[in-house]
Each structure stands twice: as C-alpha cells, then as structure tokens.
Design an enzyme around this catalytic site. Structure first.
Site, PDB file in Angstrom:
ATOM      1  N   ASP A 130      -6.617  -6.856   3.977  1.00  0.00           N
ATOM      2  CA  ASP A 130      -7.714  -6.158   3.294  1.00  0.00           C
ATOM      3  C   ASP A 130      -8.638  -7.176   2.635  1.00  0.00           C
ATOM      4  OD1 ASP A 130      -9.161  -3.988   2.134  1.00  0.00           O
ATOM      5  OD2 ASP A 130      -8.136  -4.397   0.238  1.00  0.00           O
ATOM      6  N   LYS A 152       2.501 -15.469   2.227  1.00  0.00           N
ATOM      7  CA  LYS A 152       2.753 -16.175   0.966  1.00  0.00           C
ATOM      8  C   LYS A 152       4.251 -16.452   0.923  1.00  0.00           C
ATOM      9  CE  LYS A 152       1.403 -17.738  -3.089  1.00  0.00           C
ATOM     10  NZ  LYS A 152       0.535 -18.924  -3.235  1.00  0.00           N
ATOM     11  N   TYR A 182       0.824  -1.208   0.000  1.00  0.00           N
ATOM     12  CA  TYR A 182       0.000   0.000   0.000  1.00  0.00           C
ATOM     13  C   TYR A 182       0.862   1.263   0.000  1.00  0.00           C
ATOM     14  CZ  TYR A 182      -4.743  -1.817   0.789  1.00  0.00           C
ATOM     15  OH  TYR A 182      -5.968  -2.396   0.652  1.00  0.00           O
ATOM     16  N   ASP A 227      -3.524 -18.165  -0.076  1.00  0.00           N
ATOM     17  CA  ASP A 227      -4.493 -18.821  -0.983  1.00  0.00           C
ATOM     18  C   ASP A 227      -5.227 -19.938  -0.254  1.00  0.00           C
ATOM     19  OD1 ASP A 227      -2.024 -20.106  -0.865  1.00  0.00           O
ATOM     20  OD2 ASP A 227      -1.990 -20.710  -2.966  1.00  0.00           O
ATOM     21  N   ASP A 285     -12.699  -8.741   4.107  1.00  0.00           N
ATOM     22  CA  ASP A 285     -13.975  -8.671   3.366  1.00  0.00           C
ATOM     23  C   ASP A 285     -14.562 -10.074   3.241  1.00  0.00           C
ATOM     24  OD1 ASP A 285     -13.746  -5.928   2.940  1.00  0.00           O
ATOM     25  OD2 ASP A 285     -14.430  -6.075   0.850  1.00  0.00           O
TER      26      ASP A 285
HETATM   27  C1  IPM Z   1     -10.430  -0.960   3.950  1.00  0.00           C
HETATM   28  C2  IPM Z   1     -10.652  -0.323   2.604  1.00  0.00           C
HETATM   29  C3  IPM Z   1      -9.471   0.576   2.266  1.00  0.00           C
HETATM   30  C4  IPM Z   1      -8.236  -0.288   2.178  1.00  0.00           C
HETATM   31  C5  IPM Z   1      -9.653   1.423   0.999  1.00  0.00           C
HETATM   32  C6  IPM Z   1     -10.915   2.275   1.079  1.00  0.00           C
HETATM   33  C7  IPM Z   1      -8.465   2.269   0.721  1.00  0.00           C
HETATM   34  O1  IPM Z   1     -10.868  -1.291   1.630  1.00  0.00           O
HETATM   35  O2  IPM Z   1     -10.291  -0.215   4.938  1.00  0.00           O
HETATM   36  O3  IPM Z   1     -10.404  -2.186   4.021  1.00  0.00           O
HETATM   37  O4  IPM Z   1      -7.959  -0.889   1.131  1.00  0.00           O
HETATM   38  O5  IPM Z   1      -7.518  -0.381   3.179  1.00  0.00           O
HETATM   39 MG    MG Z   2     -11.013  -3.250   2.401  1.00  0.00          MG
END
Ligand code: IPM
Ligand code: MG
Length: 368
Positions: free
Chosen positions: A245, A189, A142, A221, A249
């Site tokens: 990240d 990884k 990042y 993975d 999700d």
């Molecule tokens: C998160 C989001 C952020 C990230 C984006 C909005 C930059 O997806 O906080 O998980 O990738 O860290």
């Molecule tokens: Mg995110």
C-alpha cells in the site's frame, strides 16, 4: 464475445472517471465483436447513505455474477477525521476484496517520456522506469485481529501470514517476471518481523522452481529510499499488504500524476480493476479529474479477458493524447481538457476516427 461488467463508481470523482472508462469500452465494442453489458451497483459512502452498509449484499451478488468488476474510488471526507465511527466507506472495499478472494493486487508503474517533467524526481532517474508491484491484498495486518482495550488506553492490530498465502502471490509475481526482465525483489522487514521472516523463507524455497529468475531481498525502509534514488533497478516487487500500500503510492510519483496509474486485483474468480488514486473529493463534480488511470484499468481488464489487441489500442490512444499535449489540468496546465473531453478524445482514437477535436469553450482544435 459477450462480457458482463459490474460497475462500482463509488465516491468523489469515481462516477466521472468511470464514465470515461465505459465510454472507451463502448468504443472498443463498436470496433470489435465484443459486447459489454454493465450492471451498476453501490459501494462506499454512497452505499452507506442509501443503505447504511458500505457493501450491500446486492453489490457482492452483482460482482460475483459478472466477468469483471470496474471500480472508481472510495472515500469521503465526512468519515476521514472520525476515528470512532464504526461504519466507514473503506470497509466496503476491504470486504469486497475478501469476498472475491482478491489476494493479488498488481500495480504497474511505467513512465511516459512526455510527462517526465511532472515528476518531482530528476528526469534521468524516472526515465524508462518500468516496474510492477505485486501486493498481497487479503491478508496481513489489514485483516488480522484488531481491537481496543476496555479502558480505551491501548489498541492492537495483528499481522498473520500463512505459507499458502505467501506462495500463491509469489507464484503470480514469478510468472510475471518470466515475461519481463526476470527479476523479483521481495520487500519485507525480516530484520524485525516474524511474518517477514516467513515470507523470506517461503519465497526463497519457492524461487527454486524458477531458476531463470533472479531473486533479491530488500528491507522496506531501504526500499522506500532506493525507490526514489534509483527506481530503474526494480522489475517485479513482491510484498505484503501494508508495505505494498505504502510503496505503491510512493512509486506513483515517478509517472508525474497519481491520475495515471491503473491496477488489477485477481483472485479465484472475478477480477477487479481500479485506478490506484482515491476519491479526490475536492474535484468531485467539477469534471477536472484525470480519467487515464481508469481508462488504463479498462485496458488491464481487456488483457485479463484475452483481448490483447483491444487493450493495446487503448494504451496507444492514451500515448497519442499525451504526445499531443492533451491532458487534464494535472498533466498540462496550459492546454487543459476536462475529464469528459479527455475521455471523448481517447474513445475517438480507439474508434479509429480521425480526431478533430473542437474545444467549443475556447476554440482550440486538436487533430490526431
Ligand atoms: C489502496 C487504498 C486502500 C488500501 C484503502 C482505500 C482502504 O489505499 O487501494 O491502496 O489501503 O488498500
Ligand atoms: Mg493505498
């Protein structure tokens, strides 16, 4: 006790869900000796429109001068499909993480029995899932050097990690595991990436200070697959910025709605609390977004201040709501409450009021 909160509502549904979080915080203040003052500041697309900058200097100042930051959401469709734009809303969040030194992002994922049916996974797989993801937040790909070649035919992003960066987040993860089921899984990884090999070496060495904690390793993975097959095996997941990240999700689907998951980001000084969901622009201004993730982020904020009893009250109020089938459309398509109604109900329970919630629109009343 008096606490100053920087409130960055941000874009899309951010302002709506943050308003519910503050409603609940006001209810806490009413019931306790705590006093909360709010300092509102701009971030993201809203800030770009006003000032040209997704993170104006006043916002950074407001955060640095506060005891905590409550953030709504960042992102706007206007910027999503324009890869050549130089100024983007998300840069505001990334720069804020860096400025506040928020190296440790904590994302708890705990399922509610009332919502198991909402998960696309089998109920028996997601029942009793209780894990927390420790995601490194200010390093890795990042923030590494990035760019495009002059002819525009290639681009690069570099991933760098130092032992110091790995150790400080490992410490947070191991300390947390000590209060939980005493297991840390390092997701990396290491079969391909040099940075991952440094993570493994550093974490293995670091773990010797915590002989009571079991440490295991999983390639990312495989972890992506194991998460959906047998999520209960995980207690604390420790991982880098990018993998964290993605898998956070993924893990949100266990709970049944992205609108349920809070997070905290800690560093050296002011911590930041935010729902893990995005700005959900399609719902902006419609009063239909689920405010629970933000309300639970407020609970995490109170815990970080040492106000455990108040945080627990909020968590109990959320459970009571779910137990009665009260929910925004993502939670209960049959008896739907608006974002602000859900905030009202949770705030009333926190205030200790016997809730007789009349839904004027269609005459439904709820008594808790
Ligand atoms: C998160 C989001 C952020 C990230 C984006 C909005 C930059 O997806 O906080 O998980 O990738 O860290
Ligand atoms: Mg995110």
């Amino acid at each position: 006790m008096r606490k100053k909160i920087a409130v960055l509502a941000g874009d899309g549904i951010g302002p709506e869900v943050v308003a519910q979080g503050l409603k609940v915080l006001d209810a806490v203040a009413e019931k306790s000796e705590h006093e909360f003052t709010y300092c509102h500041a701009d971030i993201g697309a809203r800030a770009i429109r006003k000032t040209g900058d997704p993170l104006p200097e006043e916002t950074v100042e407001a955060c640095l001068n506060s005891d905590a930051v409550l953030l709504g959401a960042i992102g706007d469709p206007e910027y999503d499909n324009a890869p050549d734009l130089k100024v983007r809303p998300e840069q505001g969040l990334l720069r804020l993480r860096q400025k506040l030194g928020l190296y440790c992002n904590i994302r708890p994922v705990k399922t509610y029995k009332e919502l198991l049916h909402l998960s696309p996974l089998r109920e028996e797989a997601v029942k009793d899932v209780d894990m927390v993801i420790y995601r490194e937040l200010t390093g890795g790909i990042y923030f590494g050097e990035k760019g495009r070649s002059e002819d525009g035919q290639s681009a690069f992003d570099t991933c760098t990690y130092s032992v110091r960066e790995i150790e400080r987040i490992a410490k947070q993860a191991f300390e947390a595991a000590g209060h939980r089921r005493k297991k840390v899984t390092l997701v990396d990884k290491a079969n391909v990436l040099e940075t991952s090999r440094l993570w493994r070496k550093t974490v293995t060495e670091f773990a010797k200070q915590y002989p009571e904690i079991e440490l295991d390793f999983m390639y990312v993975d495989n972890a992506a697959m194991q998460l959906v097959v047998y999520p209960k095996q995980f207690d604390v997941i420790l991982t880098n910025n990018m993998f964290g990240d993605i898998i956070s999700d993924e893990a949100s689907v266990f709970v049944g709605s992205l609108g349920m998951l809070p997070s905290s980001s800690v560093g050296f000084k002011t911590s930041l609390f935010e729902p893990i969901h995005g700005s959900y622009p399609q719902a902006a201004g419609k009063d239909i977004a689920n405010p629970v993730a933000t309300i639970l982020s407020v609970a995490l904020m109170l815990k970080s201040m040492g106000f455990y009893k108040d945080a627990f009250r909020i968590e109990q109020a959320v459970s009571a709501c779910l137990n009665k089938g009260i929910g925004t459309p993502d939670l209960n398509p049959n008896i739907t409450y608006s974002c602000s109604q859900m905030g009202d109900v949770i705030a009333s329970i926190v205030s200790g009021a016997e809730v007789k919630y009349e839904r004027i629109s269609d005459g439904i009343s709820t008594i808790i």
